[in-house]
Design an enzyme around this catalytic site. Sequence first.
Site, PDB file in Angstrom:
ATOM      1  N   ARG A 171       0.842  -1.220   0.000  1.00  0.00           N
ATOM      2  CA  ARG A 171       0.000   0.000   0.000  1.00  0.00           C
ATOM      3  C   ARG A 171       0.869   1.259   0.000  1.00  0.00           C
ATOM      4  NH1 ARG A 171      -2.632  -3.988  -0.562  1.00  0.00           N
ATOM      5  NH2 ARG A 171      -4.512  -4.575   0.597  1.00  0.00           N
ATOM      6  N   SER A 248     -10.987   1.116   3.766  1.00  0.00           N
ATOM      7  CA  SER A 248     -10.207   0.728   4.952  1.00  0.00           C
ATOM      8  C   SER A 248      -9.647   1.985   5.604  1.00  0.00           C
ATOM      9  CB  SER A 248      -9.038  -0.167   4.551  1.00  0.00           C
ATOM     10  OG  SER A 248      -9.511  -1.297   3.887  1.00  0.00           O
ATOM     11  N   GLU A 344      -5.086   5.129   7.053  1.00  0.00           N
ATOM     12  CA  GLU A 344      -4.681   4.946   5.655  1.00  0.00           C
ATOM     13  C   GLU A 344      -5.007   6.150   4.765  1.00  0.00           C
ATOM     14  OE1 GLU A 344      -4.637   1.189   3.793  1.00  0.00           O
ATOM     15  OE2 GLU A 344      -6.053   1.828   2.254  1.00  0.00           O
TER      16      GLU A 344
HETATM   17  P1  NAP Z   1     -10.276 -10.306   5.321  1.00  0.00           P
HETATM   18  O1  NAP Z   1     -10.436 -11.338   4.253  1.00  0.00           O
HETATM   19  O2  NAP Z   1     -11.261 -10.220   6.431  1.00  0.00           O
HETATM   20  O3  NAP Z   1      -8.814 -10.462   5.961  1.00  0.00           O
HETATM   21  C1  NAP Z   1      -8.390  -9.558   6.982  1.00  0.00           C
HETATM   22  C2  NAP Z   1      -6.967  -9.149   6.659  1.00  0.00           C
HETATM   23  O4  NAP Z   1      -6.138 -10.265   6.680  1.00  0.00           O
HETATM   24  C3  NAP Z   1      -6.887  -8.528   5.283  1.00  0.00           C
HETATM   25  O5  NAP Z   1      -6.703  -7.155   5.429  1.00  0.00           O
HETATM   26  C4  NAP Z   1      -5.774  -9.274   4.591  1.00  0.00           C
HETATM   27  O6  NAP Z   1      -4.632  -8.453   4.289  1.00  0.00           O
HETATM   28  C5  NAP Z   1      -5.292 -10.312   5.562  1.00  0.00           C
HETATM   29  N1  NAP Z   1      -5.354 -11.639   4.931  1.00  0.00           N
HETATM   30  C6  NAP Z   1      -6.426 -12.477   4.858  1.00  0.00           C
HETATM   31  N2  NAP Z   1      -6.077 -13.621   4.241  1.00  0.00           N
HETATM   32  C7  NAP Z   1      -4.775 -13.511   3.909  1.00  0.00           C
HETATM   33  C8  NAP Z   1      -3.856 -14.359   3.241  1.00  0.00           C
HETATM   34  N3  NAP Z   1      -4.197 -15.586   2.798  1.00  0.00           N
HETATM   35  N4  NAP Z   1      -2.594 -13.908   3.045  1.00  0.00           N
HETATM   36  C9  NAP Z   1      -2.219 -12.680   3.475  1.00  0.00           C
HETATM   37  N5  NAP Z   1      -3.054 -11.833   4.106  1.00  0.00           N
HETATM   38  C10 NAP Z   1      -4.319 -12.238   4.331  1.00  0.00           C
HETATM   39  O7  NAP Z   1     -10.115  -8.875   4.612  1.00  0.00           O
HETATM   40  P2  NAP Z   1     -11.242  -7.815   4.227  1.00  0.00           P
HETATM   41  O8  NAP Z   1     -11.135  -6.684   5.141  1.00  0.00           O
HETATM   42  O9  NAP Z   1     -12.561  -8.480   3.978  1.00  0.00           O
HETATM   43  O10 NAP Z   1     -10.682  -7.300   2.836  1.00  0.00           O
HETATM   44  C11 NAP Z   1     -10.604  -8.191   1.739  1.00  0.00           C
HETATM   45  C12 NAP Z   1      -9.526  -7.727   0.807  1.00  0.00           C
HETATM   46  O11 NAP Z   1      -9.889  -6.476   0.193  1.00  0.00           O
HETATM   47  C13 NAP Z   1      -8.211  -7.495   1.516  1.00  0.00           C
HETATM   48  O12 NAP Z   1      -7.190  -7.972   0.711  1.00  0.00           O
HETATM   49  C14 NAP Z   1      -8.165  -5.993   1.667  1.00  0.00           C
HETATM   50  O13 NAP Z   1      -6.854  -5.484   1.722  1.00  0.00           O
HETATM   51  C15 NAP Z   1      -8.844  -5.555   0.403  1.00  0.00           C
HETATM   52  N6  NAP Z   1      -9.271  -4.163   0.485  1.00  0.00           N
HETATM   53  C16 NAP Z   1      -8.390  -3.243  -0.020  1.00  0.00           C
HETATM   54  C17 NAP Z   1      -8.673  -1.925   0.035  1.00  0.00           C
HETATM   55  C18 NAP Z   1      -7.661  -0.929  -0.506  1.00  0.00           C
HETATM   56  O14 NAP Z   1      -6.843  -1.218  -1.350  1.00  0.00           O
HETATM   57  N7  NAP Z   1      -7.653   0.270   0.005  1.00  0.00           N
HETATM   58  C19 NAP Z   1      -9.878  -1.496   0.601  1.00  0.00           C
HETATM   59  C20 NAP Z   1     -10.756  -2.427   1.122  1.00  0.00           C
HETATM   60  C21 NAP Z   1     -10.428  -3.786   1.070  1.00  0.00           C
HETATM   61  P3  NAP Z   1      -4.507  -7.543   2.984  1.00  0.00           P
HETATM   62  O15 NAP Z   1      -5.355  -6.347   3.279  1.00  0.00           O
HETATM   63  O16 NAP Z   1      -3.058  -7.231   2.963  1.00  0.00           O
HETATM   64  O17 NAP Z   1      -4.959  -8.308   1.805  1.00  0.00           O
END
Ligand code: NAP
Length: 361
Positions: A171, A248, A344
Site C-alpha cells: 500500500r 479501509s 490509511e
Molecule cells: P479479510 O479477508 O477479512 O482479511 C483480513 C486481513 O487479513 C486482510 O486485510 C488481509 O490483508 C489479511 N489476509 C487475509 N487472508 C490472507 C492471506 N491468505 N494472506 C495474506 N493476508 C491475508 O479482509 P477484508 O477486510 O474483507 O478485505 C478483503 C480484501 O480487500 C483485503 O485484501 C483488503 O486489503 C482488500 N481491500 C483493499 C482496500 C484498498 O486497497 N484500500 C480497501 C478495502 C479492502 P490484505 O489487506 O493485505 O490483503
Amino acid sequence: MPIPMLPDFVTSQVDLTPYNTLALPARAGFFARIHSVEQLIALVRHPEFIGRRRFVLGSGSNLLLAGDFSGFVLHMDIPGKRRISEDAAYIYLAAAAGENWSDFVAWTLASGWPGLENLIGIPGAAGAAPIQNIGAYGAEISDFLHQLTALDLASGETLTFAARDCAFGYRESLFKREGWHLSGRYAITEIVLRLPKAWRVRAAYGEIAAELARGGIRNPTPAQVAQVISALRARKLPDPRQLANAGSFFQNPKVSAELAAALQHAHPQLPCYPQPGGGVKLAAAWLIEQTGWKGRNLGPVGMHEQQALVLVNRGGASYRDVQNLSRAVREAVFARFGVSLTPEPVVLADQRTEDRGQRTV
Ligand code: NAP
C-alpha cells in the site's frame, strides 16, 4: 498587472462534500475539472496557478478533508481506455487517470483479458491506483503496472515512470513516500498495465476458496473469481453512495516476528501473515473487533458493523468527529495489544489548519 482570466473549467469556492466518499464538508479555493491532458498543461502555465498550493483529486475515496483548502483542487476526470499492443507473453492496456478503476477491471474481463479480477470493486480512479498500490485478495496493482505517465505540475514536463521507478511497497509507492500526492508535485495522467497471457487463479485467501467451494467450483474462470469477490465485497463493505466511508481506515500493521509470536501466545486466534521481506502482518480489523469497536459509534461516526476497518459517517460528521473516533480506536488497540494503528487515507489540510496542529487523525 491585471490577472489573466482563469480558464472556464476552473471555478472558485467549490463545496467538496460530493467529491469525498466520507462526505466531510470543506471548500476549495479553486476547483479545476480536468478532462484532458491539454487542459492540464494550459492550467499549469497559467499565472494564477503558479505559486499556489494544488491537490490532485481522483474519486476522493481515500481522502480526509481537514478543512477548507485555499489552493487549486485538480479533479482528474480524463476518460479513456484502450488496448495498446501485445507480444508473446503479455497484453498491454492503458487507462486514463479519470477512468473508474473497477469499471476498467470489468472491461478487461469482458474483453477476454484476465488478470485483474482480484482487484475488482476497489473504489477510486485509475490515476490514483498506483499511489497507494491498491491491493486486495492477494493481488496488487504493482503486479501488473508496466509504466505510468505524469505531468510535472511545476515545470509542465511530461514524464514516464517505469514500474521499477515507482518503488512499490505494501500500500505504498514512491509518490506516497515522497508526499507528492499531498504537495501536488505530479498529476498521473495515464497508467499502462501489462497482463500476462498465462493466467493463474489467485484464490489463496480463505474467503475466496470457501466461497468457490460453496458454489462447487473447482477450476474457476476469471469471471467466476470476479463474481465471488464482488459478492464478498458487497456483503462486507458499505457502498459510499448509501453510507459515507473512505474504505479501509487503518493499515494492517506489520510487526516483528517476536511480537507476533508473543501476541499469538496471548491470543491464539490472532490472524498472522508472515511477510516475504520479514515481519508479520496482522489484521487490523481483527484487532479492532477484539476491542469492541466493531459496530460502535462515537457521535455521528462509527466503525462499520460488517467490517471493523471501515469508519463510516452516519450523517453530518466533521473532521473533528473522525479524529476523535480514530484516536479512541487507536488507543483501545494499543492498550489491548501494544500495537499502533496508522490511518490509511490521505489528509488534505490548508497550511493554517496544519499550523493549529489539526492535521493528524
Ligand atoms: P479479510 O479477508 O477479512 O482479511 C483480513 C486481513 O487479513 C486482510 O486485510 C488481509 O490483508 C489479511 N489476509 C487475509 N487472508 C490472507 C492471506 N491468505 N494472506 C495474506 N493476508 C491475508 O479482509 P477484508 O477486510 O474483507 O478485505 C478483503 C480484501 O480487500 C483485503 O485484501 C483488503 O486489503 C482488500 N481491500 C483493499 C482496500 C484498498 O486497497 N484500500 C480497501 C478495502 C479492502 P490484505 O489487506 O493485505 O490483503
